[in-house]
Design a protein around this motif. Structure first.
Motif, PDB file in Angstrom:
ATOM      1  N   UNK A 102     -16.795  -6.009  29.027  1.00 22.93           N
ATOM      2  CA  UNK A 102     -16.138  -7.052  28.236  1.00 22.93           C
ATOM      3  C   UNK A 102     -14.862  -6.533  27.594  1.00 22.93           C
ATOM      4  N   UNK A 103     -13.828  -7.383  27.616  1.00 23.05           N
ATOM      5  CA  UNK A 103     -12.573  -7.042  26.943  1.00 23.05           C
ATOM      6  C   UNK A 103     -12.651  -7.322  25.449  1.00 23.05           C
ATOM      7  N   UNK A 104     -13.740  -7.962  25.002  1.00 21.27           N
ATOM      8  CA  UNK A 104     -13.858  -8.379  23.605  1.00 21.27           C
ATOM      9  C   UNK A 104     -14.459  -7.296  22.708  1.00 21.27           C
ATOM     10  N   UNK A 105     -15.145  -6.331  23.287  1.00 20.47           N
ATOM     11  CA  UNK A 105     -15.755  -5.248  22.509  1.00 20.47           C
ATOM     12  C   UNK A 105     -15.472  -3.928  23.213  1.00 20.47           C
ATOM     13  N   UNK A 106     -15.648  -2.841  22.489  1.00 21.54           N
ATOM     14  CA  UNK A 106     -15.445  -1.522  23.080  1.00 21.54           C
ATOM     15  C   UNK A 106     -16.594  -0.613  22.644  1.00 21.54           C
ATOM     16  N   UNK A 107     -17.568  -0.438  23.539  1.00 26.32           N
ATOM     17  CA  UNK A 107     -18.745   0.391  23.258  1.00 26.32           C
ATOM     18  C   UNK A 107     -18.934   1.351  24.426  1.00 26.32           C
ATOM     19  N   UNK A 108     -18.906   2.663  24.141  1.00 24.89           N
ATOM     20  CA  UNK A 108     -19.137   3.627  25.210  1.00 24.89           C
ATOM     21  C   UNK A 108     -20.629   3.881  25.379  1.00 24.89           C
ATOM     22  N   UNK A 109     -20.977   4.634  26.407  1.00 25.08           N
ATOM     23  CA  UNK A 109     -22.387   4.844  26.722  1.00 25.08           C
ATOM     24  C   UNK A 109     -23.132   5.535  25.581  1.00 25.08           C
ATOM     25  N   UNK A 110     -22.492   6.500  24.945  1.00 27.38           N
ATOM     26  CA  UNK A 110     -23.154   7.252  23.878  1.00 27.38           C
ATOM     27  C   UNK A 110     -23.546   6.366  22.701  1.00 27.38           C
ATOM     28  N   UNK A 111     -22.791   5.296  22.489  1.00 32.62           N
ATOM     29  CA  UNK A 111     -23.059   4.401  21.366  1.00 32.62           C
ATOM     30  C   UNK A 111     -23.764   3.123  21.788  1.00 32.62           C
ATOM     31  N   UNK A 112     -24.261   3.081  23.011  1.00 37.09           N
ATOM     32  CA  UNK A 112     -24.975   1.903  23.489  1.00 37.09           C
ATOM     33  C   UNK A 112     -26.368   1.835  22.871  1.00 37.09           C
ATOM     34  N   UNK A 113     -26.984   0.671  22.945  1.00 37.31           N
ATOM     35  CA  UNK A 113     -28.341   0.488  22.420  1.00 37.31           C
ATOM     36  C   UNK A 113     -29.315   1.444  23.107  1.00 37.31           C
ATOM     37  N   UNK A 114     -29.220   1.550  24.429  1.00 42.07           N
ATOM     38  CA  UNK A 114     -30.149   2.399  25.183  1.00 42.07           C
ATOM     39  C   UNK A 114     -29.992   3.862  24.793  1.00 42.07           C
ATOM     40  N   UNK A 115     -28.754   4.344  24.734  1.00 38.62           N
ATOM     41  CA  UNK A 115     -28.519   5.752  24.405  1.00 38.62           C
ATOM     42  C   UNK A 115     -28.935   6.064  22.974  1.00 38.62           C
ATOM     43  N   UNK A 116     -28.609   5.179  22.053  1.00 39.58           N
ATOM     44  CA  UNK A 116     -28.962   5.423  20.657  1.00 39.58           C
ATOM     45  C   UNK A 116     -30.479   5.387  20.449  1.00 39.58           C
ATOM     46  N   UNK A 117     -31.162   4.551  21.193  1.00 40.15           N
ATOM     47  CA  UNK A 117     -32.623   4.519  21.097  1.00 40.15           C
ATOM     48  C   UNK A 117     -33.214   5.852  21.549  1.00 40.15           C
ATOM     49  N   UNK A 118     -32.698   6.376  22.655  1.00 38.29           N
ATOM     50  CA  UNK A 118     -33.183   7.662  23.159  1.00 38.29           C
ATOM     51  C   UNK A 118     -32.899   8.783  22.160  1.00 38.29           C
ATOM     52  N   UNK A 119     -31.707   8.786  21.599  1.00 43.05           N
ATOM     53  CA  UNK A 119     -31.340   9.824  20.626  1.00 43.05           C
ATOM     54  C   UNK A 119     -32.187   9.719  19.362  1.00 43.05           C
ATOM     55  N   UNK A 120     -32.461   8.503  18.932  1.00 44.12           N
ATOM     56  CA  UNK A 120     -33.302   8.312  17.737  1.00 44.12           C
ATOM     57  C   UNK A 120     -34.707   8.864  17.979  1.00 44.12           C
ATOM     58  N   UNK A 121     -35.287   8.546  19.125  1.00 43.40           N
ATOM     59  CA  UNK A 121     -36.636   9.025  19.426  1.00 43.40           C
ATOM     60  C   UNK A 121     -36.674  10.552  19.501  1.00 43.40           C
ATOM     61  N   UNK A 122     -35.657  11.152  20.122  1.00 49.07           N
ATOM     62  CA  UNK A 122     -35.597  12.614  20.207  1.00 49.07           C
ATOM     63  C   UNK A 122     -35.439  13.229  18.819  1.00 49.07           C
ATOM     64  N   UNK A 123     -34.624  12.602  17.987  1.00 48.04           N
ATOM     65  CA  UNK A 123     -34.426  13.078  16.613  1.00 48.04           C
ATOM     66  C   UNK A 123     -35.729  13.024  15.823  1.00 48.04           C
ATOM     67  N   UNK A 124     -36.445  11.910  15.923  1.00 55.14           N
ATOM     68  CA  UNK A 124     -37.719  11.770  15.210  1.00 55.14           C
ATOM     69  C   UNK A 124     -38.749  12.770  15.723  1.00 55.14           C
ATOM     70  N   UNK A 125     -38.736  13.017  17.044  1.00 54.31           N
ATOM     71  CA  UNK A 125     -39.692  13.962  17.616  1.00 54.31           C
ATOM     72  C   UNK A 125     -39.441  15.373  17.074  1.00 54.31           C
ATOM     73  N   UNK A 126     -38.160  15.711  16.911  1.00 54.93           N
ATOM     74  CA  UNK A 126     -37.838  17.023  16.372  1.00 54.93           C
ATOM     75  C   UNK A 126     -38.094  17.140  14.879  1.00 54.93           C
ATOM     76  N   UNK A 127     -37.872  16.039  14.166  1.00 55.07           N
ATOM     77  CA  UNK A 127     -38.016  16.039  12.709  1.00 55.07           C
ATOM     78  C   UNK A 127     -39.476  15.972  12.281  1.00 55.07           C
ATOM     79  N   UNK A 128     -40.289  15.217  13.043  1.00 53.67           N
ATOM     80  CA  UNK A 128     -41.706  15.031  12.702  1.00 53.67           C
ATOM     81  C   UNK A 128     -42.569  15.351  13.922  1.00 53.67           C
ATOM     82  N   UNK A 129     -42.687  16.622  14.286  1.00 58.03           N
ATOM     83  CA  UNK A 129     -43.402  16.987  15.524  1.00 58.03           C
ATOM     84  C   UNK A 129     -44.866  16.569  15.538  1.00 58.03           C
ATOM     85  N   UNK A 130     -45.473  16.401  14.372  1.00 57.20           N
ATOM     86  CA  UNK A 130     -46.891  16.027  14.327  1.00 57.20           C
ATOM     87  C   UNK A 130     -47.115  14.528  14.557  1.00 57.20           C
ATOM     88  N   UNK A 131     -46.046  13.745  14.567  1.00 57.81           N
ATOM     89  CA  UNK A 131     -46.188  12.296  14.726  1.00 57.81           C
ATOM     90  C   UNK A 131     -46.097  11.834  16.180  1.00 57.81           C
TER      91      UNK A 131
END
Length: 235
Positions: free
Chosen positions: A36-65
């Motif tokens: 789309x010419x109306x927005x500018x979102x790269x792959x790193x800031x996409x919903x899919x990529x951010x979801x993966x990064x969030x899960x990895x971050x939580x896994x590292x921060x709370x390994x027992x969960x």
């Protein structure tokens, strides 16, 4: 969070192809594609990529969960994910659960893109919302308020998703659990008023999913609690 600071409906209204614009913006926001010419979102800031990064971050921060159970090779295991969203978030959840078979899709007052028609076609469904869905109807639920515009288009969109064959629209205030086992729920609850936590006030649209605007019962508890839990847990 993700790049959702502009309204899809308002942005696309100013373009030459309003209907196609909705799907293009969602494609770019969710995957980071240059769609789309109306927005500018790269792959790193996409919903899919951010979801993966969030899960990895939580896994590292709370390994027992055991957050790592939702990741495989650095990507979300979508079959273990319940997607939900309200308004623009509802469109996002609908789009992503169309492409991927997720554990469950719970759509709050937005189940796709629809436009006002005329005559025998009062509601026009946007092109992206008519395509086959990877997530089956049995795992898709929708709820909206009778006093908002979604009351016109939500049943039409859910029918495109195949949800209507599992039961008709049920008003949650008039029906006890399990709401006739339907996947199409509607509320008539009065939105919360004068809540200092509400952004730009409360209305019927916001009362379905925004914490500060949820209709409350005599005990001060959200009236939609049973409906929300039902949509997330019903077999």
């Amino acid at each position: 969070s993700y790049a959702n600071n502009s309204s899809i409906s308002q942005t696309c209204r100013m373009t030459s192809d309003e209907q196609a614009c909705h799907g293009d913006i969602l494609q770019e926001r969710i995957y980071g594609d240059d769609a789309s010419a109306e927005v500018e979102v790269n792959e790193a800031n996409s919903v899919v990529a951010r979801t993966a990064l969030l899960l990895a971050h939580l896994d590292g921060l709370y390994p027992d969960e055991n957050w790592g159970q939702f990741l495989q090779d650095g990507a979300p295991i979508w079959s273990k994910v319940a997607l939900s969203g309200a308004s623009q978030g509802g469109k996002t959840a609908t789009y992503l659960s169309r492409d991927l078979e997720v554990g469950r899709a719970v759509l709050l007052n937005a189940m796709g893109s629809a436009f006002r028609g005329s005559g025998d076609t009062p509601v026009i469904v946007g092109p992206w919302s008519t395509l086959p869905r990877a997530t089956p109807a049995e795992r898709t639920y929708g709820i909206w308020h009778a006093g908002e515009a979604a009351n016109e288009y939500a049943p039409v969109l859910l029918a495109y998703h195949g949800v209507d064959v599992l039961g008709g629209t049920v008003d949650v205030e008039d029906t006890a659990l399990p709401f006739d086992c339907t996947h199409m729920l509607r509320t008539t609850g009065t939105p919360a008023e004068n809540n200092p936590d509400a952004i730009a006030g409360c209305d019927a649209h916001k009362s379905v999913g925004a914490d500060a605007c949820l209709a409350l019962d005599a005990q001060g508890l959200p009236q939609l609690s049973a409906a929300h839990i039902y949509m997330m847990t019903a077999r």
